[in-house]
Design a protein around this motif. Structure first.
Motif, PDB file in Angstrom:
ATOM      1  N   ALA A   1      60.376  37.906  47.635  1.00 43.87           N
ATOM      2  CA  ALA A   1      61.523  37.932  48.317  1.00 43.87           C
ATOM      3  C   ALA A   1      61.792  38.733  49.809  1.00 43.87           C
ATOM      4  CB  ALA A   1      63.102  37.009  48.354  1.00 43.87           C
ATOM      5  N   ALA A   2      62.128  39.601  50.010  1.00 40.74           N
ATOM      6  CA  ALA A   2      61.503  40.658  51.107  1.00 40.74           C
ATOM      7  C   ALA A   2      60.480  40.661  51.677  1.00 40.74           C
ATOM      8  CB  ALA A   2      62.276  42.003  50.042  1.00 40.74           C
ATOM      9  N   PHE A   3      59.731  40.616  51.113  1.00 43.59           N
ATOM     10  CA  PHE A   3      58.204  40.565  51.382  1.00 43.59           C
ATOM     11  C   PHE A   3      57.863  38.862  52.723  1.00 43.59           C
ATOM     12  CE2 PHE A   3      53.852  38.986  52.465  1.00 43.59           C
ATOM     13  CZ  PHE A   3      53.845  39.729  52.880  1.00 43.59           C
TER      14      PHE A   3
ATOM     15  N   PHE B   1      43.963  48.470  53.791  1.00 42.37           N
ATOM     16  CA  PHE B   1      44.988  49.001  54.377  1.00 42.37           C
ATOM     17  C   PHE B   1      46.027  49.639  53.434  1.00 42.37           C
ATOM     18  CE2 PHE B   1      42.249  47.581  57.665  1.00 42.37           C
ATOM     19  CZ  PHE B   1      42.110  48.551  58.836  1.00 42.37           C
ATOM     20  N   VAL B   2      46.553  50.057  53.057  1.00 39.87           N
ATOM     21  CA  VAL B   2      48.094  50.247  52.397  1.00 39.87           C
ATOM     22  C   VAL B   2      48.930  50.636  53.622  1.00 39.87           C
ATOM     23  CG1 VAL B   2      49.073  51.621  51.131  1.00 39.87           C
ATOM     24  CG2 VAL B   2      47.260  51.594  50.052  1.00 39.87           C
ATOM     25  N   LEU B   3      49.809  50.047  53.904  1.00 42.49           N
ATOM     26  CA  LEU B   3      51.046  49.484  55.034  1.00 42.49           C
ATOM     27  C   LEU B   3      52.403  50.546  53.972  1.00 42.49           C
ATOM     28  CD1 LEU B   3      51.100  46.408  56.198  1.00 42.49           C
ATOM     29  CD2 LEU B   3      49.651  48.101  56.888  1.00 42.49           C
ATOM     30  N   THR B   4      52.738  51.381  54.548  1.00 44.08           N
ATOM     31  CA  THR B   4      54.324  52.342  54.757  1.00 44.08           C
ATOM     32  C   THR B   4      55.347  51.813  55.503  1.00 44.08           C
ATOM     33  OG1 THR B   4      53.698  53.693  56.244  1.00 44.08           O
ATOM     34  CG2 THR B   4      52.602  53.266  53.953  1.00 44.08           C
ATOM     35  N   SER B   5      56.466  52.175  55.313  1.00 42.84           N
ATOM     36  CA  SER B   5      57.430  52.265  55.558  1.00 42.84           C
ATOM     37  C   SER B   5      57.050  52.239  57.664  1.00 42.84           C
ATOM     38  CB  SER B   5      58.761  52.637  55.193  1.00 42.84           C
ATOM     39  OG  SER B   5      58.837  54.006  55.806  1.00 42.84           O
ATOM     40  N   SER B   6      56.567  53.308  57.611  1.00 42.32           N
ATOM     41  CA  SER B   6      55.843  54.204  59.027  1.00 42.32           C
ATOM     42  C   SER B   6      55.314  53.236  59.737  1.00 42.32           C
ATOM     43  CB  SER B   6      55.515  56.048  58.564  1.00 42.32           C
ATOM     44  OG  SER B   6      54.248  55.575  58.486  1.00 42.32           O
ATOM     45  N   ASP B   7      55.041  52.406  59.099  1.00 43.22           N
ATOM     46  CA  ASP B   7      53.394  51.403  60.341  1.00 43.22           C
ATOM     47  C   ASP B   7      54.676  50.105  60.869  1.00 43.22           C
ATOM     48  OD1 ASP B   7      51.351  52.046  59.070  1.00 43.22           O
ATOM     49  OD2 ASP B   7      51.531  51.920  57.476  1.00 43.22           O
ATOM     50  N   LEU B   8      55.319  49.440  59.471  1.00 38.74           N
ATOM     51  CA  LEU B   8      56.733  48.706  60.128  1.00 38.74           C
ATOM     52  C   LEU B   8      57.029  48.657  61.418  1.00 38.74           C
ATOM     53  CD1 LEU B   8      58.002  46.649  57.086  1.00 38.74           C
ATOM     54  CD2 LEU B   8      55.723  46.278  58.690  1.00 38.74           C
TER      55      LEU B   8
ATOM     56  N   SER C   1      35.392  37.467  57.456  1.00 39.39           N
ATOM     57  CA  SER C   1      35.234  38.951  56.841  1.00 39.39           C
ATOM     58  C   SER C   1      37.193  38.884  56.298  1.00 39.39           C
ATOM     59  CB  SER C   1      35.504  40.176  57.140  1.00 39.39           C
ATOM     60  OG  SER C   1      33.533  40.512  58.058  1.00 39.39           O
ATOM     61  N   GLN C   2      37.019  39.030  55.020  1.00 39.81           N
ATOM     62  CA  GLN C   2      38.254  39.515  54.182  1.00 39.81           C
ATOM     63  C   GLN C   2      38.840  41.218  54.590  1.00 39.81           C
ATOM     64  OE1 GLN C   2      39.636  37.003  50.818  1.00 39.81           O
ATOM     65  NE2 GLN C   2      39.837  38.754  49.506  1.00 39.81           N
ATOM     66  N   ILE C   3      40.061  41.365  55.021  1.00 37.69           N
ATOM     67  CA  ILE C   3      40.493  42.344  54.928  1.00 37.69           C
ATOM     68  C   ILE C   3      41.882  42.589  54.039  1.00 37.69           C
ATOM     69  CG2 ILE C   3      42.546  44.200  56.557  1.00 37.69           C
ATOM     70  CD1 ILE C   3      38.896  42.970  57.402  1.00 37.69           C
ATOM     71  N   GLU C   4      41.719  43.077  52.870  1.00 37.39           N
ATOM     72  CA  GLU C   4      42.939  43.198  52.103  1.00 37.39           C
ATOM     73  C   GLU C   4      43.799  44.558  52.151  1.00 37.39           C
ATOM     74  OE1 GLU C   4      40.463  44.591  48.179  1.00 37.39           O
ATOM     75  OE2 GLU C   4      39.436  43.388  48.537  1.00 37.39           O
ATOM     76  N   PHE C   5      45.376  44.116  52.638  1.00 40.28           N
ATOM     77  CA  PHE C   5      46.270  44.901  52.761  1.00 40.28           C
ATOM     78  C   PHE C   5      47.150  45.200  51.789  1.00 40.28           C
ATOM     79  CE2 PHE C   5      44.911  42.778  56.444  1.00 40.28           C
ATOM     80  CZ  PHE C   5      44.892  44.278  57.429  1.00 40.28           C
ATOM     81  N   ALA C   6      47.886  46.009  51.625  1.00 35.70           N
ATOM     82  CA  ALA C   6      49.149  46.262  50.128  1.00 35.70           C
ATOM     83  C   ALA C   6      49.753  47.318  51.359  1.00 35.70           C
ATOM     84  CB  ALA C   6      48.217  47.038  49.669  1.00 35.70           C
ATOM     85  N   LEU C   7      51.105  46.537  50.873  1.00 44.66           N
ATOM     86  CA  LEU C   7      52.518  46.653  51.482  1.00 44.66           C
ATOM     87  C   LEU C   7      53.573  47.603  50.599  1.00 44.66           C
ATOM     88  CD1 LEU C   7      54.536  47.235  53.817  1.00 44.66           C
ATOM     89  CD2 LEU C   7      55.618  44.842  53.020  1.00 44.66           C
ATOM     90  N   GLU C   8      53.716  49.168  51.080  1.00 41.87           N
ATOM     91  CA  GLU C   8      54.375  49.783  49.210  1.00 41.87           C
ATOM     92  C   GLU C   8      55.846  49.336  49.716  1.00 41.87           C
ATOM     93  OE1 GLU C   8      54.287  53.813  51.215  1.00 41.87           O
ATOM     94  OE2 GLU C   8      51.741  54.317  49.664  1.00 41.87           O
ATOM     95  N   VAL C   9      56.088  48.524  48.363  1.00 40.79           N
ATOM     96  CA  VAL C   9      58.054  48.131  48.781  1.00 40.79           C
ATOM     97  C   VAL C   9      58.392  48.802  48.860  1.00 40.79           C
ATOM     98  CG1 VAL C   9      56.743  47.243  46.371  1.00 40.79           C
ATOM     99  CG2 VAL C   9      58.300  48.569  45.932  1.00 40.79           C
ATOM    100  N   GLU C  10      58.609  49.996  48.657  1.00 36.58           N
ATOM    101  CA  GLU C  10      59.815  51.108  49.748  1.00 36.58           C
ATOM    102  C   GLU C  10      59.910  51.381  51.197  1.00 36.58           C
ATOM    103  OE1 GLU C  10      57.653  55.171  48.833  1.00 36.58           O
ATOM    104  OE2 GLU C  10      58.724  54.888  47.065  1.00 36.58           O
ATOM    105  N   ALA C  11      58.723  50.447  51.941  1.00 33.90           N
ATOM    106  CA  ALA C  11      58.483  49.378  53.089  1.00 33.90           C
ATOM    107  C   ALA C  11      59.998  48.352  53.090  1.00 33.90           C
ATOM    108  CB  ALA C  11      57.728  49.482  53.213  1.00 33.90           C
ATOM    109  N   LEU C  12      59.948  48.314  52.071  1.00 29.38           N
ATOM    110  CA  LEU C  12      60.940  46.560  52.065  1.00 29.38           C
ATOM    111  C   LEU C  12      62.855  47.401  51.264  1.00 29.38           C
ATOM    112  CD1 LEU C  12      58.712  44.345  49.833  1.00 29.38           C
ATOM    113  CD2 LEU C  12      58.968  44.208  52.423  1.00 29.38           C
ATOM    114  N   THR C  13      63.211  46.395  51.977  1.00 32.04           N
ATOM    115  CA  THR C  13      64.591  46.462  51.382  1.00 32.04           C
ATOM    116  C   THR C  13      65.241  45.380  50.602  1.00 32.04           C
ATOM    117  OG1 THR C  13      65.285  47.138  54.189  1.00 32.04           O
ATOM    118  CG2 THR C  13      67.216  46.265  52.535  1.00 32.04           C
ATOM    119  N   ALA C  14      64.606  45.157  49.545  1.00 35.32           N
ATOM    120  CA  ALA C  14      64.986  44.801  48.753  1.00 35.32           C
ATOM    121  C   ALA C  14      66.312  44.121  48.265  1.00 35.32           C
ATOM    122  CB  ALA C  14      63.975  44.395  47.761  1.00 35.32           C
TER     123      ALA C  14
END
Length: 87
Positions: free
Chosen positions: A53-55, A78-85, A28-41
């Protein structure tokens, strides 16, 4: 089975301001997306380069957050946010 990340590919989704990547649970393939606001780019010539690069710099933290989210609810998207990190 458990969630693995055999494919290191990731891509920047400019329209949704997210980094997309996939994991696998067996076949099974599981798709994820991380909101860029969660990254300190850091500043880069273009946003995509900076976000990717931050990812890459936070890869293990992001994968841990993805595993935790997946283990709570075996969905396929899933969509991951800064609270998930932060957990």
């Amino acid at each position: 089975m458990s969630l693995t990340f055999p494919n290191p590919s990731r891509s920047y989704d400019e329209a949704h301001k997210r980094i997309r990547f996939v994991g696998h649970d067996g076949m099974s393939q599981i798709e994820f997306a991380l909101e860029v606001e969660a990254l300190t780019a850091k500043s880069a010539k273009d946003a995509e380069t900076g976000y990717l690069a931050a990812f890459d710099n936070a890869l293990e933290t992001i994968r841990d957050a993805a595993r935790k989210a997946y283990n709570k609810s075996h969905q396929n998207r899933f969509v991951l946010t800064s609270s998930d990190l932060a957990r």
